[in-house]
Design an enzyme around this catalytic site. Sequence first.
Site, PDB file in Angstrom:
ATOM      1  N   HIS A 150       0.843  -1.199   0.000  1.00  0.00           N
ATOM      2  CA  HIS A 150       0.000   0.000   0.000  1.00  0.00           C
ATOM      3  C   HIS A 150       0.877   1.247   0.000  1.00  0.00           C
ATOM      4  CE1 HIS A 150      -3.089   2.685   2.190  1.00  0.00           C
ATOM      5  NE2 HIS A 150      -3.549   2.463   0.970  1.00  0.00           N
ATOM      6  N   GLU A 196       0.972  -0.323  -4.740  1.00  0.00           N
ATOM      7  CA  GLU A 196      -0.208   0.512  -5.014  1.00  0.00           C
ATOM      8  C   GLU A 196       0.201   1.972  -4.894  1.00  0.00           C
ATOM      9  OE1 GLU A 196      -3.757   2.879  -3.467  1.00  0.00           O
ATOM     10  OE2 GLU A 196      -1.807   2.468  -2.546  1.00  0.00           O
ATOM     11  N   ASP A 207      -1.253   6.396  -5.734  1.00  0.00           N
ATOM     12  CA  ASP A 207      -2.374   7.317  -5.953  1.00  0.00           C
ATOM     13  C   ASP A 207      -1.926   8.409  -6.913  1.00  0.00           C
ATOM     14  OD1 ASP A 207      -4.307   6.471  -3.568  1.00  0.00           O
ATOM     15  OD2 ASP A 207      -2.274   6.585  -2.766  1.00  0.00           O
ATOM     16  N   HIS A 259      -1.236  10.706  -2.079  1.00  0.00           N
ATOM     17  CA  HIS A 259      -2.517  10.211  -1.592  1.00  0.00           C
ATOM     18  C   HIS A 259      -3.492  11.338  -1.267  1.00  0.00           C
ATOM     19  CE1 HIS A 259      -5.371   8.976   1.572  1.00  0.00           C
ATOM     20  NE2 HIS A 259      -5.502   7.909   0.810  1.00  0.00           N
ATOM     21  N   GLU A 299      -4.279   3.932  -8.425  1.00  0.00           N
ATOM     22  CA  GLU A 299      -5.572   4.524  -8.075  1.00  0.00           C
ATOM     23  C   GLU A 299      -5.702   5.942  -8.620  1.00  0.00           C
ATOM     24  OE1 GLU A 299      -8.245   6.043  -4.273  1.00  0.00           O
ATOM     25  OE2 GLU A 299      -6.613   4.616  -3.917  1.00  0.00           O
TER      26      GLU A 299
END
Length: 318
Positions: A47, A74, A76, A89, A157
């Site tokens: 993450h 992962e 953002d 993020h 994301e």
Amino acid sequence: MRIRPVSAVTSALLGLSVLLLAVPQARAAAPAARTASQVRTPLVIGHRGAPRRAPENTLASVDEAAGLGITWVENDVQRTKDGALIVMHDTTLERTTDAGRRYPGRAPWRIADFTLAEIRKLDAGSWYDRRFAGERVPTLRSYLQRVDRNRQKLLLEVKAPELYPGIERQLAGELQRAGWLDARHVRNALVVQSFSAPSLKAFHRVRPEVKTGFLGAPKASELRSYAAFADQINPPHRGVTAAWVRSVHAVRGPHGRRLEVSAWTVDNGDRAVELARMGVDGIISNAPQEIEEALENATDEEETEDDGALSILGFLGL
């Protein structure tokens, strides 16, 4: 009353009785062992990289994850005032950079209010630890290059797409220019996800070959509508049940394969093992190495138990 010692014959008979009683359990365990060995261990996804070892969503965090052997990470993606795609993020800069000190009169320090040149000046590492002083907010291009260099794979994301109209087409263009829309990446190294169904639909229209994931936990009755544009349904882990996972797996997505489940954010080994036994396909974690170790240990324990059951059957000639 005097208790007589148990004879050798009696002892042997008692031992045989125990073995015979174990036969039904051993027979039941043997098929279970074969079934368990066919269940794929979930992918473990770092993450924001490896945020317990380096500042989140930075190149240092990606490198730390690579050093731990974590293949999937992962991140953002958001957009600056002048249209550059960066990796961060929060929709504001204050928490993970020194924006408040460097630009004191520009609260609340929204990413969309700053140019890339201004964001490049920020320190995105000192808040975490002095060892990372000078770490910068990466552009999406530099992040993609680093992930590629590390031979890693990416769960990307689209963050708060409602703030950045048209970001889906722009993202597709950036992925294309970075070489991430070739067959190798599209086949097994890239998933684009979002909490926004409209955004995910828009990206799917632009690049339908790319795997996509919806962040949320729709009801079983709603899954087919999401399957029109999402290959994964990625829920918060707390509400996940085995029955819900089975419902997701029963539906086929836009590429004709069953929908997948990647649960987030799982930092407890016992919970990760529970989710694995429910059949989830991926586990997103701030502590990916610890989660991998917990899953490996659980697998080793199950194999040991299965071997014991099969040994009993072999001893009895069954």
